[in-house]
Design a protein around this motif. Structure first.
Motif, PDB file in Angstrom:
ATOM      1  N   ALA A 157       0.820  -1.219   0.000  1.00 50.30           N
ATOM      2  CA  ALA A 157       0.000   0.000   0.000  1.00 50.30           C
ATOM      3  C   ALA A 157       0.856   1.272   0.000  1.00 50.30           C
ATOM      4  O   ALA A 157       0.320   2.376  -0.043  1.00 50.30           O
ATOM      5  CB  ALA A 157      -0.950   0.001   1.193  1.00 50.30           C
ATOM      6  N   GLY A 158       2.169   1.124   0.058  1.00 50.82           N
ATOM      7  CA  GLY A 158       3.061   2.283  -0.026  1.00 50.82           C
ATOM      8  C   GLY A 158       3.246   2.730  -1.467  1.00 50.82           C
ATOM      9  O   GLY A 158       2.603   2.195  -2.385  1.00 50.82           O
ATOM     10  N   SER A 162       2.394   0.243  -4.433  1.00 52.04           N
ATOM     11  CA  SER A 162       1.164   0.520  -5.189  1.00 52.04           C
ATOM     12  C   SER A 162       1.421   0.515  -6.695  1.00 52.04           C
ATOM     13  O   SER A 162       0.666  -0.092  -7.466  1.00 52.04           O
ATOM     14  CB  SER A 162       0.590   1.883  -4.798  1.00 52.04           C
ATOM     15  OG  SER A 162       0.166   1.890  -3.456  1.00 52.04           O
ATOM     16  N   THR A 179       0.354  -6.468   2.973  1.00 52.62           N
ATOM     17  CA  THR A 179       0.165  -5.171   3.628  1.00 52.62           C
ATOM     18  C   THR A 179      -0.068  -5.330   5.127  1.00 52.62           C
ATOM     19  O   THR A 179      -0.603  -6.345   5.575  1.00 52.62           O
ATOM     20  CB  THR A 179      -1.032  -4.405   2.999  1.00 52.62           C
ATOM     21  OG1 THR A 179      -1.130  -3.115   3.629  1.00 52.62           O
ATOM     22  CG2 THR A 179      -2.363  -5.135   3.174  1.00 52.62           C
ATOM     23  N   ARG A 181      -1.936  -3.126   6.493  1.00 52.22           N
ATOM     24  CA  ARG A 181      -3.191  -2.379   6.648  1.00 52.22           C
ATOM     25  C   ARG A 181      -4.320  -3.128   5.955  1.00 52.22           C
ATOM     26  O   ARG A 181      -4.586  -2.904   4.777  1.00 52.22           O
ATOM     27  CB  ARG A 181      -3.043  -0.981   6.039  1.00 52.22           C
ATOM     28  CG  ARG A 181      -2.117  -0.092   6.850  1.00 52.22           C
ATOM     29  CD  ARG A 181      -1.976   1.276   6.212  1.00 52.22           C
ATOM     30  NE  ARG A 181      -0.943   1.306   5.187  1.00 52.22           N
ATOM     31  CZ  ARG A 181      -0.627   2.383   4.490  1.00 52.22           C
ATOM     32  NH1 ARG A 181      -1.274   3.509   4.670  1.00 52.22           N
ATOM     33  NH2 ARG A 181       0.333   2.343   3.587  1.00 52.22           N
ATOM     34  N   GLU A 184      -6.782  -1.602   3.588  1.00 50.71           N
ATOM     35  CA  GLU A 184      -6.417  -1.224   2.220  1.00 50.71           C
ATOM     36  C   GLU A 184      -6.562  -2.386   1.229  1.00 50.71           C
ATOM     37  O   GLU A 184      -6.141  -2.285   0.076  1.00 50.71           O
ATOM     38  CB  GLU A 184      -4.973  -0.679   2.171  1.00 50.71           C
ATOM     39  CG  GLU A 184      -4.718   0.549   3.020  1.00 50.71           C
ATOM     40  CD  GLU A 184      -5.570   1.762   2.632  1.00 50.71           C
ATOM     41  OE1 GLU A 184      -6.329   1.684   1.636  1.00 50.71           O
ATOM     42  OE2 GLU A 184      -5.491   2.781   3.354  1.00 50.71           O
ATOM     43  N   TYR A 187      -8.481  -1.389  -1.864  1.00 49.51           N
ATOM     44  CA  TYR A 187      -7.623  -0.510  -2.684  1.00 49.51           C
ATOM     45  C   TYR A 187      -6.641  -1.363  -3.500  1.00 49.51           C
ATOM     46  O   TYR A 187      -6.490  -1.174  -4.716  1.00 49.51           O
ATOM     47  CB  TYR A 187      -6.889   0.454  -1.743  1.00 49.51           C
ATOM     48  CG  TYR A 187      -5.660   1.136  -2.291  1.00 49.51           C
ATOM     49  CD1 TYR A 187      -5.762   2.156  -3.234  1.00 49.51           C
ATOM     50  CD2 TYR A 187      -4.377   0.787  -1.849  1.00 49.51           C
ATOM     51  CE1 TYR A 187      -4.628   2.802  -3.719  1.00 49.51           C
ATOM     52  CE2 TYR A 187      -3.247   1.424  -2.323  1.00 49.51           C
ATOM     53  CZ  TYR A 187      -3.371   2.434  -3.259  1.00 49.51           C
ATOM     54  OH  TYR A 187      -2.246   3.064  -3.732  1.00 49.51           O
ATOM     55  N   GLN A 316       1.333   5.528   7.647  1.00 48.18           N
ATOM     56  CA  GLN A 316      -0.086   5.915   7.640  1.00 48.18           C
ATOM     57  C   GLN A 316      -0.519   6.521   6.316  1.00 48.18           C
ATOM     58  O   GLN A 316      -1.664   6.918   6.157  1.00 48.18           O
ATOM     59  CB  GLN A 316      -0.335   6.950   8.754  1.00 48.18           C
ATOM     60  CG  GLN A 316      -0.197   6.361  10.133  1.00 48.18           C
ATOM     61  CD  GLN A 316       0.015   7.422  11.204  1.00 48.18           C
ATOM     62  OE1 GLN A 316       0.121   8.607  10.918  1.00 48.18           O
ATOM     63  NE2 GLN A 316       0.090   6.983  12.448  1.00 48.18           N
ATOM     64  N   ARG A 318      -1.225   6.282   2.314  1.00 48.53           N
ATOM     65  CA  ARG A 318      -1.481   5.302   1.263  1.00 48.53           C
ATOM     66  C   ARG A 318      -0.947   5.834  -0.059  1.00 48.53           C
ATOM     67  O   ARG A 318      -1.150   6.998  -0.383  1.00 48.53           O
ATOM     68  CB  ARG A 318      -2.988   5.082   1.163  1.00 48.53           C
ATOM     69  CG  ARG A 318      -3.369   4.135   0.076  1.00 48.53           C
ATOM     70  CD  ARG A 318      -4.830   3.860   0.151  1.00 48.53           C
ATOM     71  NE  ARG A 318      -5.524   4.557  -0.932  1.00 48.53           N
ATOM     72  CZ  ARG A 318      -6.833   4.440  -1.135  1.00 48.53           C
ATOM     73  NH1 ARG A 318      -7.574   3.720  -0.338  1.00 48.53           N
ATOM     74  NH2 ARG A 318      -7.393   5.067  -2.137  1.00 48.53           N
ATOM     75  N   GLY A 319      -0.275   4.973  -0.803  1.00 47.40           N
ATOM     76  CA  GLY A 319       0.139   5.327  -2.161  1.00 47.40           C
ATOM     77  C   GLY A 319       1.134   6.461  -2.202  1.00 47.40           C
ATOM     78  O   GLY A 319       2.078   6.512  -1.429  1.00 47.40           O
TER      79      GLY A 319
END
Ligand code: NDP
Length: 327
Positions: A157-158, A162, A179, A181, A184, A187, A316, A318-319
């Protein structure tokens, strides 16, 4: 005067703030760029927060990448008005970087803005996306094709993760995203992941060899995660290691390399030679679904970059984070 983030370190401590900077203070270079957008990469988070000794000279303007237009040039191949992109070369570490309205650079470092992208889209991709593509190129150089089996992406998710998920999915790979998270997961599926696994499945010490699961890997995490990914590679699989979000160590064994012929390929975007940079940007223009970029990216202004750096390091964000330096 132009606005920029300035990092200072002296008796008063380590600090970053938006300041009005005199153009006369810009470093030496044969090209001056009016910056349109920069971004926040993991390394920028480290530089702004001072959490790791990324900055090698003070005062420093952080920002390891930028997109903008040339306003002065004495470089034979760079003309006033050219739209350009810059990634790495120590910019934002030892040479003033992109988190400012103006930058003075070495013209050899610049890549023409690919026609497929606006400056904002190029920075939505940024160094993270260009690094993800360097990983994909390394997987392909090894001969990986979608029919060989699934590819795993860690820190999915980083920023790097991504873009890697989106590109690999578009190229026809079955992509497993790892991930920390779980919120996510949707996503990551929207980006093209076919499976989402928990970070905790990978972050503790594991066996030297485990069940063969992956033909290829993009690892942004390092440490036990990278060791476990190596242990789970299929015969003659290929792992690209580009990050250390989980740690700089590599508590692994040689078993996957000597018993399964696994290859561990290191990826460096900073000093990467120019022909491969041009190739990576060209491939991003064809192999990244631009409709995914709006999902991956959010925009902030220069002042927001300082608190966002802390959130990024805390995992914290995303993307990708695009910084509009004129806002
Ligand atoms: P981001 O902060 O955007 O992403 C990193 C991701 O790693 C997070 O989103 C999170 O993903 C995961 N993560 C964070 N902390 C931990 C942890 N303690 N343990 C396990 N996973 C964690 O950074 P970037 O994508 O910009 O960069 C990723 C890595 O790649 C960084 O280490 C960076 O320094 C490196 N990098 C290297 C380059 C090179 O040239 N080699 C160039 C660009 C980046 P999730 O929430 O999905 O678990």
């Amino acid at each position: 005067m132009f606005k920029g983030i300035l990092i200072e370190k002296d008796e008063a401590g380590y600090r970053a703030a938006v300041q009005d900077i005199d153009p006369a203070a810009l470093p030496a270079g044969d090209v001056t760029v009016q910056v349109a957008y920069s971004t926040l990469n993991y390394k920028d988070g480290l530089a702004i927060s001072g959490k790791s000794p990324v900055v090698r000279r003070f005062p420093m303007v952080p920002g390891i990448d930028l997109a903008g237009s040339v306003i002065e040039s004495s470089h034979p191949d760079v003309k006033v008005g050219d739209a350009v992109v810059l990634n790495g070369w120590g910019v934002g570490e030892s040479h003033w970087g992109g988190l400012a309205q103006r930058a003075r650079l070495n013209g050899d470092w610049l890549v023409p803005l690919p026609a497929a992208f606006s400056p904002a889209q190029a920075m939505a991709i940024g160094t993270a996306g260009y690094t993800a593509m360097l990983c994909v190129l390394a997987l392909e150089r090894h001969g990986l094709t979608p029919d060989r089996g699934p590819v795993i992406v860690t820190g999915a998710a980083g920023g790097v993760g991504s873009v890697a998920v989106a590109v690999l999915a578009k190229l026809g790979y079955r992509v497993t995203a790892v991930t920390g998270r779980p919120q996510e997961a949707d996503y990551l599926r929207q980006l093209g992941a076919t499976e989402v696994l928990a970070r905790t499945d990978f972050s503790s010490p594991g066996k030297p060899l485990a069940k063969e699961r992956w033909a290829g890997a993009v690892d942004t995490v390092g440490s036990h995660t990278l060791a476990n990914v190596c242990a789970q590679m299929s015969y003659r699989g290929i792992v690209t290691a580009c990050g250390l979000a989980g740690g700089m160590d590599l508590p692994a064994s040689v078993a996957p390399f000597i018993l399964r012929g696994v290859t561990l390929a290191g990826i460096d975007s900073v000093m990467c030679p120019r022909p491969e940079r041009l190739q990576a940007w060209q491939r991003l223009a064809t192999d990244l679904d631009l409709t995914k970029l709006s999902l991956i990216t959010h925009d902030i202004g220069l002042t927001d970059a300082i608190p966002t750096a802390t959130a990024l390091l805390a995992g914290q964000v995303r993307g990708r984070v695009v910084v509009d330096v004129n806002r």
